[in-house]
Scaffold this active site. Structure first.
Site, PDB file in Angstrom:
ATOM      1  N   ASN A   1     -11.013  -2.946  -4.868  1.00 53.61           N
ATOM      2  CA  ASN A   1     -10.296  -1.966  -5.697  1.00 53.61           C
ATOM      3  C   ASN A   1     -10.987  -1.653  -7.036  1.00 53.61           C
ATOM      4  O   ASN A   1     -10.612  -0.698  -7.726  1.00 53.61           O
ATOM      5  CB  ASN A   1      -8.840  -2.401  -5.944  1.00 53.61           C
TER       6      ASN A   1
ATOM      7  N   ASP B   1       0.812  -1.213   0.000  1.00 51.33           N
ATOM      8  CA  ASP B   1       0.000   0.000   0.000  1.00 51.33           C
ATOM      9  C   ASP B   1       0.854   1.275   0.000  1.00 51.33           C
ATOM     10  O   ASP B   1       1.976   1.271   0.510  1.00 51.33           O
ATOM     11  CB  ASP B   1      -0.909  -0.018   1.243  1.00 51.33           C
TER      12      ASP B   1
HETATM   13  C1  IPE Z   1      -5.264  -2.726   0.146  1.00 49.84           C
HETATM   14  O1  IPE Z   1      -4.979  -1.383  -0.060  1.00 49.84           O
HETATM   15  C2  IPE Z   1      -5.278  -3.461  -1.158  1.00 49.84           C
HETATM   16  C3  IPE Z   1      -3.997  -3.642  -1.807  1.00 49.84           C
HETATM   17  C4  IPE Z   1      -2.840  -3.249  -1.364  1.00 49.84           C
HETATM   18  C5  IPE Z   1      -4.029  -4.358  -3.056  1.00 49.84           C
HETATM   19  P1  IPE Z   1      -6.151  -0.291  -0.203  1.00 49.84           P
HETATM   20  O2  IPE Z   1      -5.489   1.005  -0.448  1.00 49.84           O
HETATM   21  O3  IPE Z   1      -7.141  -0.738  -1.205  1.00 49.84           O
HETATM   22  O4  IPE Z   1      -6.812  -0.367   1.239  1.00 49.84           O
HETATM   23  P2  IPE Z   1      -7.704   0.705   2.015  1.00 49.84           P
HETATM   24  O5  IPE Z   1      -8.755   1.176   1.050  1.00 49.84           O
HETATM   25  O6  IPE Z   1      -6.798   1.805   2.439  1.00 49.84           O
HETATM   26  O7  IPE Z   1      -8.251  -0.037   3.194  1.00 49.84           O
HETATM   27  C1  IPE Z   2      -1.676   0.190  -3.217  1.00 51.02           C
HETATM   28  O1  IPE Z   2      -1.457   1.558  -3.299  1.00 51.02           O
HETATM   29  C2  IPE Z   2      -1.923  -0.434  -4.570  1.00 51.02           C
HETATM   30  C3  IPE Z   2      -3.268  -0.960  -4.754  1.00 51.02           C
HETATM   31  C4  IPE Z   2      -4.259  -0.878  -3.915  1.00 51.02           C
HETATM   32  C5  IPE Z   2      -3.508  -1.633  -6.010  1.00 51.02           C
HETATM   33  P1  IPE Z   2      -2.635   2.594  -3.300  1.00 51.02           P
HETATM   34  O2  IPE Z   2      -3.017   2.864  -4.715  1.00 51.02           O
HETATM   35  O3  IPE Z   2      -3.746   2.146  -2.419  1.00 51.02           O
HETATM   36  O4  IPE Z   2      -1.931   3.862  -2.687  1.00 51.02           O
HETATM   37  P2  IPE Z   2      -2.538   4.925  -1.690  1.00 51.02           P
HETATM   38  O5  IPE Z   2      -3.078   4.164  -0.516  1.00 51.02           O
HETATM   39  O6  IPE Z   2      -3.603   5.644  -2.448  1.00 51.02           O
HETATM   40  O7  IPE Z   2      -1.394   5.796  -1.326  1.00 51.02           O
HETATM   41 MG    MG Z   3      -4.131   2.429  -0.440  1.00 55.51          MG
END
Ligand code: IPE
Ligand code: IPE
Ligand code: MG
Length: 252
Positions: free
Chosen positions: A79, A31
């Protein structure tokens, strides 16, 4: 200058790791890609691109270290709520990752598995995944679980559905004698299903529907580092901390 100072001061955690006490199964919620890009005034997709480079580094580091199973959360069942452009970029990066690294994974004896709901994935992604899974299935080294369109609640529901169908005609006694082990065989991956070390970078303190059943006794490690900055030394640091925790599993 300041960065260089930090770099020199950071310990080399690899040297501190005890090879005899490695976690068997490490799970990582990758993340922070979006915030990493935002901090640099870049489009979120650059964050995902740089994040994919860390996947390569962390897979290599884990395999070299002798980790048995590495589960990486790449895309959750939640997602899909993101803009289509971002979803497409992530799918594109997954295909590109396989194209570029499947030979290296195969020759490093890595077994690639994909955990998650297949049906919703684009056809080209499914085909590429099948090709990659096929290519590494006879290997004997580290299992790399790419968790794609993965959601733990859905996984548990899927396992229940499968079991209901399987045991429909069974006696009540047979159903009553089912064990946690029997249940775990219906999860997307039953091998080494217990997670020993669950890592979440980016400062969020939650599991976001990742491996909830499997993480029952996992040591949780949260870090403020954003995933694109999560270099192997951060992994070694997490393992070092894991090795200094007292795991009791309910005992004394
Ligand atoms: C969790 O991250 C999913 C992945 C890393 C693939 P998210 O960014 O989707 O999680 P939340 O929304 O902060 O809980
Ligand atoms: C994790 O990074 C990747 C996926 C969830 C696919 P994010 O895209 O959630 O990054 P932040 O949380 O917005 O910084
Ligand atoms: Mg995230």
């Amino acid at each position: 200058m300041f960065m260089a100072y930090n770099f020199i001061m950071e310990k080399n955690y690899l040297e501190l790791i005890n090879q005899e006490k490695l976690p068997k199964h490490i799970a990582i919620i990758m993340d922070g890609n979006g915030r990493w890009a935002k901090n640099r005034k870049l489009n979120r997709s650059y964050g995902h691109k740089e994040g994919a480079n860390r996947v390569v580094d962390i897979v290599r580091a884990s395999s070299d270290l002798g980790i048995k199973v590495l589960s990486l959360f790449a895309f959750s069942t939640e997602n899909w709520k993101r803009p289509l452009e971002e979803v497409n970029k992530i799918m594109f990066l997954i295909v590109a990752f396989i194209d570029k690294y499947i030979d290296e994974l195969a020759s490093n004896n890595v077994i690639l598995k994909v955990l998650g709901h297949r049906d919703e994935l684009p056809r080209n992604v499914k085909e590429k995944l099948d090709y990659a899974i096929n290519k590494t299935e006879n290997n004997t080294g580290m299992i790399l679980n790419i968790c794609l369109n993965y959601g733990s609640q859905l996984e548990i529901l899927d396992a229940c559905k499968e079991m209901i169908k399987e045991y429909k005609k069974s006696s009540e006694e047979d159903i009553d004698s089912l064990t946690v082990e029997d249940f775990s065989k219906h999860l997307y991956s039953d091998e080494y299903y217990n997670v020993d070390l669950m890592i979440r970078p980016s400062g969020e303190l939650r599991l976001s529907n990742f491996l909830l059943f499997q993480a029952a006794y996992a040591e949780l490690y949260f870090s403020n580092i954003l995933w694109p900055d999560f270099i192997p030394n951060e992994l070694y640091k997490a393992i070092y901390e894991f090795q200094n925790r007292n795991r009791r599993f309910g005992g004394l």
